[in-house]
Design a protein around this motif. Structure first.
Motif, short mmCIF file in Angstrom:
data_model
loop_
_atom_site.label_atom_id
_atom_site.label_comp_id
_atom_site.label_asym_id
_atom_site.label_seq_id
_atom_site.Cartn_x
_atom_site.Cartn_y
_atom_site.Cartn_z
N LEU A 3 33.98 40.68 49.92
CA LEU A 3 34.25 39.65 48.91
C LEU A 3 33.46 38.38 49.22
O LEU A 3 33.00 37.70 48.30
N HIS A 6 30.02 39.04 47.98
CA HIS A 6 30.02 39.10 46.52
C HIS A 6 30.09 37.69 45.92
O HIS A 6 29.33 37.34 45.01
N THR A 142 34.32 30.39 45.38
CA THR A 142 34.79 30.60 44.01
C THR A 142 35.12 29.28 43.34
O THR A 142 34.77 29.06 42.17
N PRO A 159 32.61 36.30 39.84
CA PRO A 159 33.06 37.69 39.65
C PRO A 159 34.58 37.76 39.53
O PRO A 159 35.31 36.99 40.17
N ALA A 160 35.06 38.70 38.72
CA ALA A 160 36.51 38.84 38.51
C ALA A 160 37.25 39.11 39.81
O ALA A 160 38.35 38.60 40.04
N GLU A 161 36.61 39.90 40.71
CA GLU A 161 37.28 40.25 41.96
C GLU A 161 37.49 39.02 42.84
O GLU A 161 38.53 38.89 43.50
N THR A 162 36.51 38.13 42.87
CA THR A 162 36.66 36.95 43.72
C THR A 162 37.61 35.93 43.09
O THR A 162 38.29 35.20 43.80
N ALA A 164 40.28 36.79 41.37
CA ALA A 164 41.61 37.33 41.66
C ALA A 164 41.99 37.08 43.12
O ALA A 164 43.12 36.69 43.43
N ALA A 165 41.03 37.30 44.02
CA ALA A 165 41.31 37.09 45.44
C ALA A 165 41.57 35.62 45.73
O ALA A 165 42.44 35.28 46.55
N ASP A 184 43.25 33.83 36.06
CA ASP A 184 42.88 33.47 37.43
C ASP A 184 42.12 32.16 37.47
O ASP A 184 42.39 31.30 38.32
#
Length: 217
Positions: A3, A6, A142, A159-162, A164-165, A184
């Motif tokens: 992450l 990313h 982020t 990015p969506a993943e970062t 959310a994290a 988010d």
């Protein structure tokens, strides 16, 4: 650690794609132009490199969550905050800022990929594992990606993943979850005081146990 890479790769790519005129626009960091924020990212990248080669021989004192401290809102009196705009202006043309960020930022990214997540490192008078340190920086990258694009609607989003994290990390710092109605991005922007909540968001936050905004330092 994936992450981290990313988030960092996406942020550097977003900077690289900015036209020169966008460097003079306001960023999401109060009082900073986009060029000032990018200069700050160069210093952040240097901090990552320094920390990854600063081994510690004692037990960890913080982890990826407790690395972040809740602090008072900035007053503008921090000497480093005042230095950043002068440094950014000294680059002159945006291409030199882009070049320096790509140069130092690429090195920081490679160092992170090569790092052993179990090794303990020292920074800010604290000790933590490399894995926790890099995980903590997902939130940093982020939030600054959101700062970068705050007034640049055509720029690439994090990015969506970062996202959310980072929301999950901020909720752990706050000790509570944001309303499910918050995206988010909205949880991060409103939670850290980067954006004033709408009437609907303010209503959804009624009874929210944590004191907002959450200013991280």
């Amino acid at each position: 650690m994936d992450l981290f890479s990313h988030a960092w790769t996406a942020l550097r790519a977003a900077v690289a794609e900015l036209p020169d005129e966008d460097f003079e626009r306001p960023s999401g960091c109060a009082g900073w132009l986009v060029r000032d924020l990018v200069c700050h990212l160069v210093i952040d990248a240097q901090d990552v490199l320094i920390t990854l080669v600063t081994p510690a021989g004692t037990e960890p004192t913080v982890d990826a969550v407790t690395y972040w401290k809740l602090v008072d809102p900035p007053t503008g009196e921090d000497p480093l905050d005042a230095l950043i705009p002068r440094l950014a202006a000294a680059y002159g043309e945006p291409r030199w800022l882009k070049f320096h960020l790509d140069d130092v930022g690429s090195a920081a990214g490679r160092a992170a990929e090569l790092a052993d997540p179990g090794v303990r490192v020292g920074t800010r008078d604290e000790v933590l594992t490399t894995g926790d340190y890099l995980t903590a920086y997902v939130l940093e990258w982020t939030l600054h990606h959101l700062d970068l694009i705050a007034r640049l609607p055509s720029a690439a989003e994090p990015p969506a993943e970062t996202l959310a994290a980072s929301r999950a990390a901020l909720e752990r710092i706050a000790g509570t979850a944001f309303p499910a109605s918050f995206s988010d991005s909205d949880a991060l922007l409103v939670g850290t005081g980067r954006r004033t909540p709408t009437d609907a968001e303010r209503a959804a936050l009624t009874g929210f146990p944590a004191k907002l905004p959450l200013i991280l330092g």
